[in-house]
Motif scaffolding. Structure first.
Motif, PDB file in Angstrom:
ATOM      1  N   MET A   1    -144.400 -50.681   4.195  1.00 43.59           N
ATOM      2  CA  MET A   1    -143.417 -51.491   3.980  1.00 43.59           C
ATOM      3  C   MET A   1    -143.013 -52.224   5.417  1.00 43.59           C
ATOM      4  SD  MET A   1    -139.674 -50.378   2.232  1.00 43.59           S
ATOM      5  CE  MET A   1    -138.221 -51.234   2.990  1.00 43.59           C
ATOM      6  N   THR A   2    -142.813 -53.366   5.264  1.00 40.59           N
ATOM      7  CA  THR A   2    -142.421 -54.255   6.614  1.00 40.59           C
ATOM      8  C   THR A   2    -140.743 -54.100   6.568  1.00 40.59           C
ATOM      9  OG1 THR A   2    -144.516 -55.246   6.582  1.00 40.59           O
ATOM     10  CG2 THR A   2    -142.716 -56.098   8.135  1.00 40.59           C
ATOM     11  N   GLU A   3    -140.275 -53.759   7.572  1.00 38.72           N
ATOM     12  CA  GLU A   3    -138.926 -53.955   7.800  1.00 38.72           C
ATOM     13  C   GLU A   3    -138.403 -55.201   8.681  1.00 38.72           C
ATOM     14  OE1 GLU A   3    -135.428 -51.302  10.204  1.00 38.72           O
ATOM     15  OE2 GLU A   3    -137.135 -50.262   9.167  1.00 38.72           O
ATOM     16  N   ILE A   4    -137.719 -55.800   8.289  1.00 34.33           N
ATOM     17  CA  ILE A   4    -137.206 -57.176   8.905  1.00 34.33           C
ATOM     18  C   ILE A   4    -135.915 -56.863   9.572  1.00 34.33           C
ATOM     19  CG2 ILE A   4    -136.604 -59.481   8.397  1.00 34.33           C
ATOM     20  CD1 ILE A   4    -138.042 -59.593   5.809  1.00 34.33           C
ATOM     21  N   LEU A   5    -136.041 -56.998  10.995  1.00 36.62           N
ATOM     22  CA  LEU A   5    -135.000 -56.810  11.838  1.00 36.62           C
ATOM     23  C   LEU A   5    -134.225 -58.048  11.972  1.00 36.62           C
ATOM     24  CD1 LEU A   5    -136.785 -54.965  14.743  1.00 36.62           C
ATOM     25  CD2 LEU A   5    -135.570 -53.893  12.863  1.00 36.62           C
ATOM     26  N   GLY A   6    -132.890 -57.881  12.127  1.00 42.41           N
ATOM     27  CA  GLY A   6    -131.953 -58.855  12.230  1.00 42.41           C
ATOM     28  C   GLY A   6    -132.211 -59.519  13.953  1.00 42.41           C
ATOM     29  N   PRO A   7    -131.348 -60.528  14.258  1.00 41.05           N
ATOM     30  CA  PRO A   7    -131.267 -60.931  15.448  1.00 41.05           C
ATOM     31  C   PRO A   7    -131.025 -59.489  16.415  1.00 41.05           C
ATOM     32  CG  PRO A   7    -129.285 -61.554  14.633  1.00 41.05           C
ATOM     33  CD  PRO A   7    -130.331 -61.140  13.326  1.00 41.05           C
ATOM     34  N   PRO A   8    -131.620 -59.879  17.703  1.00 40.00           N
ATOM     35  CA  PRO A   8    -131.348 -58.965  18.756  1.00 40.00           C
ATOM     36  C   PRO A   8    -129.597 -58.603  18.864  1.00 40.00           C
ATOM     37  CG  PRO A   8    -132.042 -60.870  19.766  1.00 40.00           C
ATOM     38  CD  PRO A   8    -132.093 -61.035  18.183  1.00 40.00           C
ATOM     39  N   VAL A   9    -129.298 -57.561  19.374  1.00 36.21           N
ATOM     40  CA  VAL A   9    -128.009 -57.349  19.604  1.00 36.21           C
ATOM     41  C   VAL A   9    -127.611 -57.799  21.295  1.00 36.21           C
ATOM     42  CG1 VAL A   9    -126.177 -55.271  20.157  1.00 36.21           C
ATOM     43  CG2 VAL A   9    -127.775 -55.195  18.342  1.00 36.21           C
ATOM     44  N   GLY A  10    -126.678 -58.821  21.221  1.00 36.82           N
ATOM     45  CA  GLY A  10    -126.066 -59.279  22.260  1.00 36.82           C
ATOM     46  C   GLY A  10    -125.492 -58.037  23.199  1.00 36.82           C
TER      47      GLY A  10
END
Length: 147
Positions: free
Chosen positions: A1-10
């Motif tokens: 399963m491929t996990e999709i990450l959100g935008p990087p944490v600022g």
């Protein structure tokens, strides 16, 4: 399963952000986005902001000192966390040298002694002032504070 990450944490570290001063106010801008701005202020005793109204919520934490809103009669000391609902109108008054973190949604509208609008302060104008103070002091403008 491929996990999709959100935008990087600022993120920023306060040690990497310069303090600048304008008279009795020290300013460190930690974050500015279109709707929220985060600043840390060091105020000298006796300083007072003009009476102002917030268009959004404000959260604040006092690291050191003592301050109040002239209208409310409550002293906020080190360790105090406050929340101001949108529409709050008050006059920030510093009674002891203070170090305060503010998380501000929207803007605040300043009033003169007669109750007329005398200015509007928001994240964009605060960031512009911060950069101008950095430039005047010969300090490089920091990275990472824009959302």
């Amino acid at each position: 399963m491929t996990e999709i990450l959100g935008p990087p944490v600022g993120h920023v570290h306060s040690d990497d952000l310069p303090w600048v001063t304008a008279g009795p106010v020290g300013l460190q801008v930690l974050r500015v986005s279109p709707d929220t701005w985060v600043v840390r202020n060091r105020f000298e005793a006796g300083f007072q902001l003009p009476t102002h109204k917030h268009t959004g919520s404000v959260h604040a934490y006092t690291f050191a000192g003592r301050w109040k809103y002239a209208e409310y009669g409550v002293d906020y000391v080190a360790g105090t966390f406050i929340h101001e609902p949108p529409g709050s109108i008050h006059t920030l008054t510093i009674t002891e040298d203070s170090d305060i973190l503010f998380i501000i949604e929207g803007a605040f509208i300043e009033f003169d002694a007669e109750g007329n609008i005398s200015g509007i302060v928001d994240g964009e104008s605060t960031l512009a002032a911060y950069y101008a103070l950095c430039d005047a002091a010969g300090i490089a403008r920091p990275d990472g504070i824009l959302a």
